[in-house]
Write a protein that holds these residues in place. Structure first.
Motif, short mmCIF file in Angstrom:
data_model
loop_
_atom_site.label_atom_id
_atom_site.label_comp_id
_atom_site.label_asym_id
_atom_site.label_seq_id
_atom_site.Cartn_x
_atom_site.Cartn_y
_atom_site.Cartn_z
N ARG A 87 -43.41 -80.29 20.43
CA ARG A 87 -43.64 -79.30 19.40
C ARG A 87 -42.39 -78.42 19.31
NH1 ARG A 87 -47.51 -75.59 20.55
NH2 ARG A 87 -48.46 -76.36 18.63
N PRO A 88 -42.13 -77.85 18.13
CA PRO A 88 -40.91 -77.05 18.01
C PRO A 88 -40.92 -75.87 18.97
CG PRO A 88 -41.81 -77.55 15.86
CD PRO A 88 -42.83 -78.01 16.86
N CYS A 89 -39.93 -75.81 19.84
CA CYS A 89 -39.85 -74.72 20.81
C CYS A 89 -38.65 -73.86 20.43
CB CYS A 89 -39.62 -75.26 22.21
SG CYS A 89 -40.70 -76.61 22.62
N VAL A 90 -38.84 -72.56 20.50
CA VAL A 90 -37.77 -71.66 20.12
C VAL A 90 -36.85 -71.44 21.30
CG1 VAL A 90 -37.30 -69.34 19.33
CG2 VAL A 90 -39.29 -70.55 18.48
N ILE A 91 -35.56 -71.55 21.08
CA ILE A 91 -34.62 -71.26 22.17
C ILE A 91 -33.51 -70.37 21.65
CG2 ILE A 91 -35.06 -73.43 23.35
CD1 ILE A 91 -32.40 -74.45 22.30
N ASP A 92 -32.72 -69.89 22.58
CA ASP A 92 -31.54 -69.08 22.26
C ASP A 92 -31.89 -67.88 21.38
OD1 ASP A 92 -29.02 -71.75 22.12
OD2 ASP A 92 -30.22 -70.89 23.73
N GLY A 93 -32.87 -67.17 21.81
CA GLY A 93 -33.20 -65.93 21.13
C GLY A 93 -33.69 -66.10 19.71
N GLY A 94 -34.39 -67.18 19.44
CA GLY A 94 -34.96 -67.33 18.11
C GLY A 94 -34.01 -67.94 17.10
N THR A 95 -32.81 -68.28 17.51
CA THR A 95 -31.89 -68.83 16.53
C THR A 95 -31.99 -70.33 16.41
OG1 THR A 95 -30.16 -69.03 18.19
CG2 THR A 95 -30.20 -67.01 16.88
N LYS A 96 -32.70 -70.96 17.35
CA LYS A 96 -32.76 -72.42 17.30
C LYS A 96 -34.17 -72.89 17.62
CE LYS A 96 -28.07 -73.03 19.00
NZ LYS A 96 -27.82 -71.76 19.66
N LYS A 97 -34.48 -74.05 17.07
CA LYS A 97 -35.74 -74.70 17.45
C LYS A 97 -35.44 -76.12 17.91
CE LYS A 97 -39.07 -72.11 14.86
NZ LYS A 97 -40.13 -72.06 13.89
N VAL A 98 -36.18 -76.51 18.91
CA VAL A 98 -35.92 -77.81 19.52
C VAL A 98 -37.24 -78.56 19.67
CG1 VAL A 98 -35.29 -78.86 21.71
CG2 VAL A 98 -33.90 -77.06 20.79
N TRP A 99 -37.21 -79.84 19.41
CA TRP A 99 -38.41 -80.64 19.69
C TRP A 99 -38.00 -82.09 19.89
CZ3 TRP A 99 -37.03 -78.81 14.93
CH2 TRP A 99 -36.88 -79.75 13.91
N LEU A 100 -38.96 -82.85 20.46
CA LEU A 100 -38.71 -84.27 20.65
C LEU A 100 -39.22 -85.02 19.43
CD1 LEU A 100 -39.77 -85.27 24.27
CD2 LEU A 100 -37.49 -85.09 23.35
N ASP A 101 -38.40 -85.89 18.92
CA ASP A 101 -38.83 -86.73 17.82
C ASP A 101 -39.78 -87.79 18.38
OD1 ASP A 101 -37.27 -89.39 16.01
OD2 ASP A 101 -38.90 -88.09 15.39
N LYS A 102 -40.99 -87.81 17.83
CA LYS A 102 -41.99 -88.66 18.48
C LYS A 102 -41.72 -90.14 18.33
CE LYS A 102 -45.42 -85.15 18.33
NZ LYS A 102 -45.49 -84.19 17.24
N ALA A 103 -41.04 -90.48 17.26
CA ALA A 103 -40.82 -91.92 17.06
C ALA A 103 -39.80 -92.46 18.05
CB ALA A 103 -40.36 -92.16 15.63
N THR A 104 -38.79 -91.66 18.35
CA THR A 104 -37.72 -92.21 19.16
C THR A 104 -37.64 -91.60 20.55
OG1 THR A 104 -36.22 -90.53 18.33
CG2 THR A 104 -36.25 -92.61 17.15
N GLY A 105 -38.32 -90.50 20.77
CA GLY A 105 -38.23 -89.85 22.07
C GLY A 105 -36.94 -89.11 22.28
N LYS A 106 -36.18 -88.89 21.21
CA LYS A 106 -34.93 -88.15 21.36
C LYS A 106 -35.12 -86.74 20.80
CE LYS A 106 -32.06 -92.18 21.00
NZ LYS A 106 -32.19 -93.10 19.88
N ALA A 107 -34.18 -85.88 21.10
CA ALA A 107 -34.34 -84.48 20.74
C ALA A 107 -33.87 -84.21 19.31
CB ALA A 107 -33.55 -83.61 21.71
N CYS A 108 -34.51 -83.23 18.68
CA CYS A 108 -34.04 -82.69 17.40
C CYS A 108 -33.75 -81.23 17.62
CB CYS A 108 -35.12 -82.80 16.33
SG CYS A 108 -35.55 -84.47 15.90
N VAL A 109 -32.65 -80.78 17.06
CA VAL A 109 -32.30 -79.37 17.20
C VAL A 109 -32.10 -78.81 15.81
CG1 VAL A 109 -30.61 -77.75 18.10
CG2 VAL A 109 -31.17 -79.77 19.41
N LEU A 110 -32.69 -77.68 15.56
CA LEU A 110 -32.56 -77.03 14.26
C LEU A 110 -31.96 -75.65 14.50
CD1 LEU A 110 -33.42 -77.53 11.29
CD2 LEU A 110 -35.42 -76.18 11.78
N ILE A 111 -30.80 -75.41 13.89
CA ILE A 111 -30.14 -74.13 14.11
C ILE A 111 -30.31 -73.28 12.87
CG2 ILE A 111 -27.94 -73.01 14.65
CD1 ILE A 111 -27.59 -76.39 15.42
N SER A 112 -30.87 -72.12 13.06
CA SER A 112 -31.15 -71.26 11.93
C SER A 112 -29.88 -70.65 11.37
CB SER A 112 -32.09 -70.16 12.41
OG SER A 112 -31.91 -68.99 11.67
#
Lengths: 283, 329
Positions: free
Chosen positions: A103-128
């Protein structure tokens, strides 16, 4: 006929001689460990769905070895990067770790969200956008923050007009091994809701068709990518790809620098919403 | 004219569960780790009288299949392509045979064959709902209603998980109430069946232990099992949705959040990691309880509503619910 009958009887004797009954066949009779071996080949959705099938499936669907296969190899590093040391991994089963990380987890003081892509098991990072270094962001003549429902974060940066358009950012994250693509999520025009409908105001949109925007990325181990692209299609959120990179060693966090520029100062540009930068496994 | 001398091959003696004994070439049989272990550890299998007893899953026809597999793969000179081709042909069996094969291979600890059969079985069941699989493979649902309503043990702050757990807790209470009712009825019947003599005896021995007709207590099953199937699936539903729309339009996400939006009430009341018991609701203010109840109802209604992708097997109450299949993109 006599011989036929006797051989038939013989056959019967052989098959019914021993009292051992043939073991039950059928999916429902498989023991838990065997079911687990089958579940390993299914995707997480199916594994959870099948937990209601019968008791063997229920317990197998929570089995450690099944979920260990779904987690990336460096999941422990991911856990400590995402949750810090306050959550100890000791009490958590692999399934729970997977649930937490996917599930999307907030990191780095709310500036980023991270989660595992369920299809591949690799990470997704979203930077605000508020984790990006935007030139001129403090000047209200150029950039504004607008709150919106169309982003995973609460607000996006809106550009009215500027000559020097530059957005930079960097991220340092233990990506699991694999190939990733980096995208900028942008929209020409400013959208809002009016009378329950989505309305997009393209009044400020200008200057994007004169020269293309340059998207770049570079990694700490020397990979580089450049892409030049015209921004088009006002009124819709689009992902503009900067490039791809490969992670070979998941034990070392990968540092990535990326930027989006259009610094031809002979013309102004504006009317752009910058939401975020997405890094996800390459399809 | 060349004279071909028959080589001195050694054989291993195996006994199948129907007590038939056969001999198998050593290198073929030794491909199975369990047989290998038996030979090396206890020296069994060297003669007819000391045949290695195979596990009950390894019936003669299945043993035949397994030996074919071993015979092919134990030859070291084969290329990967050959092996793969053989495997693909080998695995073309019906599901019952595959199940027998996987059980047998598992009992013989023949890992490569277990994996091969497992992937074949997985291909058969992937993408299907539990209902469809039960029908196709005639699986009996041996989960009790209580087991199905066990609360999720996911330690996140997701209010939907808490809502789901409350829903389950309520259903469990209902279930218990129904059972109690049934027990009371049974108990009454029993009393009626006793004869006059018994009753007199009972009356006379009133002071002693007259607990003969105590209602049987419901055995509370141990709920502290690790059972966290629903949370990932509900997330996965969200994830699936995201993928289906292609771009990360979070308007879609907010739609998802909206449809199962927990009230502030629930957020406030929700505990973090502790696992609530059935009776946690009782110390709440009745007005609050009502509010909560309504919310739980609403949640249940939404879950069971027409949006097929979202309902996808998430609540296994009652087998009668038809669950639409997921369109995978």
């Amino acid at each position: 006929m006599g011989s036929g009958l006797s051989s038939f009887l013989l056959m019967c004797n052989i098959t019914t001689g021993a009292p051992a009954k043939s073991p039950e066949s059928g999916l429902g009779d498989l023991p838990e460990s065997v079911v687990g071996s089958v579940l390993v080949y299914l995707n997480p959705q199916d594994i959870c769905r099948l937990a209601s099938l019968n008791r063997a499936f229920r317990y197998a669907s929570s089995a450690e070895f099944v979920w260990e296969m779904k987690l990336p190899k460096n999941y422990e590093m991911l856990m400590s990067r995402v949750f810090g040391n306050k959550v100890s991994n000791l009490g958590l089963g692999k399934k729970e770790i997977y649930a937490k990380l996917s599930r999307p987890c907030v990191i780095d003081g709310g500036t980023k969200k991270v989660w595992l892509d369920k299809a591949t098991g690799k990470a997704c990072v979203l930077i605000s956008s508020n984790g990006l270094a935007i030139t001129g962001i403090d000047d209200r003549r150029y950039w504004n923050w607008i709150s919106t429902e169309e982003s995973r974060f609460r607000s996006v940066a809106y550009l009215q007009q500027i000559w020097w358009f530059e957005v930079d950012g960097e991220v340092d994250f233990p990506f699991p091994c694999g190939t990733y693509s980096l995208y900028f999520r942008l929209q020409l025009g400013r959208s809002s809701r009016r009378f329950g409908r989505r309305v997009c105001n393209s009044d400020h949109v200008h200057g994007w068709d004169i020269k293309p925007v340059k998207f770049q990325l570079s990694t700490s181990d020397g990979q580089k990518a450049i892409n030049q692209c015209y921004l088009t299609d006002p009124g819709r959120w689009n992902l503009y790809r900067a490039g791809d990179f490969v992670v070979e060693d998941s034990k070392v966090p990968m540092k990535i620098k990326f930027s989006m520029t259009q610094i031809d100062c002979t013309h102004t540009k504006g009317g752009l919403c910058v939401d975020s930068v997405l890094i996800r496994p390459k399809w | 004219m060349a004279i071909i001398k028959p080589e001195m091959k050694s054989f291993i003696w195996l006994q199948t569960p129907d007590e038939l004994i056969q001999q198998v070439e050593e290198e073929v049989a030794m491909f199975c780790p369990m047989i290998c272990r038996e030979v090396l550890r206890s020296g069994m299998g060297s003669s007819k009288n000391f045949a290695i007893k195979l596990p009950e899953q390894v019936t003669p026809p299945i043993l035949g299949l397994i030996l074919d597999y071993c015979r092919f793969h134990q030859v070291p000179g084969r290329s990967n392509k050959e092996r793969k081709t053989f495997d693909e042909k080998f695995i073309r069996l019906d599901s019952n045979k595959l199940c027998e094969l996987i059980s047998a291979a598992d009992s013989l600890k023949l890992r490569p064959l277990v994996d091969l059969t497992a992937s074949a079985l997985a291909r058969m069941i992937e993408g299907k709902t539990a209902e469809q699989i039960r029908e196709t493979f005639h699986i009996v649902d041996d989960l009790t209603e209580e087991e199905k309503l066990e609360p999720l043990k996911i330690r996140t702050n997701d209010p939907r998980v808490r809502l789901l757990n409350r829903l389950y807790a309520r259903k469990r209470k209902e279930l218990k109430a129904r059972k109690n009712l049934k027990n009371v009825e049974v108990e009454e019947e029993r009393v009626d069946d006793r004869s006059v003599d018994d009753l007199l005896l009972f009356i006379n021995s009133g002071n002693e232990d007259s607990k003969g007709v105590k209602p049987t207590k419901n055995k509370k099953k141990n709920r502290r099992r690790k059972n966290n199937l629903k949370e990932p699936s509900s997330d996965i539903k969200n994830g699936n949705h995201k993928k289906e729309t292609g771009s990360l339009s979070s308007s879609h996400n907010s739609e998802i959040e909206d449809c199962v939006s927990p009230s502030k009430l629930l957020k406030m009341l929700g505990s973090d990691f502790d696992f609530p018991e059935d009776d946690f609701d009782d110390d709440l203010d009745p007005a609050l309880m009502e509010e909560l109840d309504r919310e739980v109802e609403e949640f249940a209604r939404r879950l069971n509503s027409v949006w097929p992708e979202r309902v996808q097997g998430i609540i296994p109450f009652g087998q009668s619910r038809s669950i639409a299949s997921v369109s995978r993109n």
